[in-house]
Design a protein around this motif. Structure first.
Motif, short mmCIF file in Angstrom:
data_model
loop_
_atom_site.label_atom_id
_atom_site.label_comp_id
_atom_site.label_asym_id
_atom_site.label_seq_id
_atom_site.Cartn_x
_atom_site.Cartn_y
_atom_site.Cartn_z
N HIS A 86 -35.34 -13.50 -59.69
CA HIS A 86 -34.24 -13.38 -58.92
C HIS A 86 -34.05 -14.39 -58.05
O HIS A 86 -35.16 -15.01 -57.50
CB HIS A 86 -34.04 -12.14 -58.15
CG HIS A 86 -33.19 -11.96 -57.09
ND1 HIS A 86 -31.77 -11.81 -57.46
CD2 HIS A 86 -33.11 -12.01 -55.74
CE1 HIS A 86 -30.76 -11.60 -56.50
NE2 HIS A 86 -31.68 -11.80 -55.40
N TRP A 87 -32.74 -15.05 -57.62
CA TRP A 87 -32.78 -16.07 -56.41
C TRP A 87 -31.38 -15.57 -55.94
O TRP A 87 -30.66 -15.22 -56.41
CB TRP A 87 -32.93 -17.31 -57.08
CG TRP A 87 -31.85 -18.01 -57.63
CD1 TRP A 87 -31.66 -17.80 -59.21
CD2 TRP A 87 -30.42 -18.61 -57.35
NE1 TRP A 87 -30.56 -18.48 -59.57
CE2 TRP A 87 -29.95 -19.13 -58.50
CE3 TRP A 87 -30.11 -18.81 -56.12
CZ2 TRP A 87 -28.69 -19.57 -58.38
CZ3 TRP A 87 -28.90 -19.48 -55.88
CH2 TRP A 87 -28.26 -19.90 -57.16
N SER A 88 -31.32 -16.10 -54.56
CA SER A 88 -30.15 -15.99 -53.70
C SER A 88 -29.80 -17.29 -52.96
O SER A 88 -30.64 -17.79 -52.35
CB SER A 88 -30.33 -14.70 -52.97
OG SER A 88 -29.25 -14.93 -51.68
N PRO A 89 -28.51 -17.58 -53.02
CA PRO A 89 -28.16 -18.64 -52.11
C PRO A 89 -28.44 -18.54 -50.61
O PRO A 89 -28.47 -19.58 -50.10
CB PRO A 89 -26.64 -18.84 -52.48
CG PRO A 89 -26.37 -17.59 -52.97
CD PRO A 89 -27.27 -17.32 -53.73
N ALA A 90 -28.85 -17.43 -50.40
CA ALA A 90 -29.33 -17.06 -48.93
C ALA A 90 -30.31 -17.89 -48.57
O ALA A 90 -30.82 -18.07 -47.24
CB ALA A 90 -29.23 -15.71 -48.38
N GLY A 91 -31.38 -18.26 -49.63
CA GLY A 91 -32.57 -18.79 -49.14
C GLY A 91 -33.76 -18.12 -49.98
O GLY A 91 -34.68 -18.07 -49.18
N VAL A 92 -33.60 -17.18 -50.96
CA VAL A 92 -34.56 -16.49 -51.18
C VAL A 92 -34.75 -16.59 -52.85
O VAL A 92 -34.07 -16.72 -53.65
CB VAL A 92 -34.32 -14.94 -51.15
CG1 VAL A 92 -35.18 -14.14 -51.98
CG2 VAL A 92 -34.23 -14.63 -49.61
N VAL A 93 -36.06 -16.80 -53.44
CA VAL A 93 -36.43 -16.93 -54.77
C VAL A 93 -37.55 -15.64 -54.83
O VAL A 93 -38.55 -15.91 -54.06
CB VAL A 93 -37.01 -18.33 -55.12
CG1 VAL A 93 -37.20 -18.45 -56.65
CG2 VAL A 93 -35.91 -19.44 -54.91
N VAL A 94 -37.52 -14.89 -55.99
CA VAL A 94 -38.54 -13.89 -56.15
C VAL A 94 -39.17 -14.37 -57.46
O VAL A 94 -38.66 -14.53 -58.62
CB VAL A 94 -38.04 -12.60 -56.26
CG1 VAL A 94 -38.94 -11.52 -56.54
CG2 VAL A 94 -37.15 -12.29 -54.93
N VAL A 95 -40.38 -14.50 -57.40
CA VAL A 95 -41.28 -14.69 -58.81
C VAL A 95 -42.44 -13.72 -58.89
O VAL A 95 -42.71 -13.06 -57.96
CB VAL A 95 -41.89 -16.07 -58.46
CG1 VAL A 95 -40.86 -17.30 -58.17
CG2 VAL A 95 -43.06 -16.41 -57.44
N ARG A 96 -42.88 -13.71 -60.39
CA ARG A 96 -43.82 -12.93 -60.84
C ARG A 96 -45.23 -13.26 -60.21
O ARG A 96 -45.47 -14.54 -59.73
CB ARG A 96 -43.71 -12.61 -62.39
CG ARG A 96 -42.38 -11.87 -62.76
CD ARG A 96 -42.81 -11.63 -64.22
NE ARG A 96 -41.23 -11.16 -64.41
CZ ARG A 96 -40.85 -10.02 -64.39
NH1 ARG A 96 -41.56 -9.18 -63.83
NH2 ARG A 96 -39.68 -9.45 -65.12
#
Length: 371
Positions: free
Chosen positions: A159-169
């Motif tokens: 998942h990623w968000s333009p708010a400044g977040v990237v979620v990785v496994r």
């Protein structure tokens, strides 16, 4: 120290300096207040770089903003950090995604103004949330995908968000520091070299994290300030560093912050490489220098903690890597600077370690006999 006086001006307490990083026209200094209503980590930013929204104190002078001061996690350049460390907010996000249960959030790394890594744990499953500046998340997700397409085993983005977040496994394999105790240095370094070759094939125009060589004078000055009694030795390092840190040859894709803690191993190969947030076009010698500098600094930390066995393993790895990779003045100068950077960070917490890292920098540069 300027930053302590600025913090005292803002909150009435000077705090205890913990770490400093160059940033913009100045730096960002982390200070800790140990008790009372202001207890916690505070940051004093003298970079003079603008922010979209102020989240703390602003000190102004005749020419504009002199400093910004905030308490963790209210970093004005990383607005998503507050959500990333708030279990209640995370639980609401998870519930909206269809999962329930308590979420534990732990900050694993934080570079003020730049990025943070938060480990999220729910039902014994780990995800890693990368917090970056708004607008950088898509590029970060893209470089993860580009790495995987080139055979570089970066964790998958979920998942990623333009708010400044990237979620990785989570990463796969045995953590690098554990693998270093099980593999011969040459076997481990062969695996690292194979990874570095695969990085060269990553299709990206992204620029890697800035080379430590871009702030050579800053590192020399800060080390002299941290260990003033050894200023003459630090001055002697300048000729071995300045003028030798400019990249030689074209920019190539590099990790940008390569060290044993970023790597996982399986069957004698790198099975995962994390924190490719810093990857992009840069200087291959910086990856070699960062790896060696980190190994030596980790050995020094283990020596200070009375873990001689672990220290010896890391010293052996650093020696083997230096023999393999330090074959020109350019890579040697960058390694010297990485050691100074580690020494600056160690100075407030462990002056003994800072002295040992300065010794190591002198030994690498050839201005001091190794010991």
């Amino acid at each position: 120290m300027l930053e302590t006086s600025l913090l005292e001006r803002a909150i009435g307490e000077p705090g205890r300096p913990v770490a400093v990083e160059p940033f913009g026209e100045g730096s960002i200094v982390r200070l800790t207040v140990d008790a009372g209503p202001n207890a916690g980590d505070w940051f004093v930013d003298t970079s003079r770089q603008a922010v979209a929204v102020e989240t703390g104190f602003v000190v102004r002078g005749t020419e504009g903003v002199v400093a910004r001061i905030w308490r963790h996690p209210l970093d004005p350049r990383l607005p998503a950090l507050r959500t990333a460390v708030d279990p209640e907010r995370l639980a609401r996000i998870a519930a909206a995604a269809g999962t329930e249960g308590e979420i534990a959030a732990r900050v694993l790394a934080y570079r003020p103004g730049r990025r943070a890594v938060v480990r999220l744990t729910q039902h014994d499953v780990h995800l890693f949330l990368k917090v970056v500046r708004p607008g950088e998340a898509e590029g970060l997700a893209d470089v993860h995908d580009a790495c995987r397409a080139a055979g570089v085993p970066a964790p998958a983005v979920v998942h990623w968000s333009p708010a400044g977040v990237v979620v990785v496994r989570d990463a796969d394999g045995t953590p690098g520091p554990v693998a270093a105790a099980r593999l011969a240095p040459e076997v481990l370094l062969d695996a690292v070299d194979a990874l570095r070759e695969r990085l060269l094939e990553v299709g990206t125009t992204r620029i890697a994290r800035a080379s430590v060589g871009t702030r050579a004078e800053w590192h020399l000055e800060r080390m002299a300030s941290a260990l003033p009694e050894r200023a003459a030795e630090i001055d002697a390092l300048a000729p071995a560093v300045l003028g030798r840190v400019r990249r030689e040859g074209p920019a190539r894709v590099v990790h940008g912050d390569l060290h044993i803690g970023q790597l996982f191993f399986e069957d004698g190969r790198v099975s995962s490489v994390i924190d490719v947030d810093t990857a992009g076009l840069g200087d291959p010698a910086d990856d070699a220098a960062a790896f060696i500098g980190h190994a030596i600094a980790s050995a020094v930390r283990n020596e200070a903690a009375d873990r001689p066995g672990d220290a010896a393993i890391l010293r052996g790895l650093a020696d083997a890597a230096a023999e393999r990779w330090l074959r020109d003045p350019h890579a040697t100068a960058l390694t010297t600077l990485h050691l100074l950077a580690h020494g600056i960070r160690a100075a407030e917490r462990s002056p003994e370690s800072a002295h040992l890292l300065l010794d190591a920098a002198g030994a690498v540069a050839g201005t001091r006999a190794a010991r």
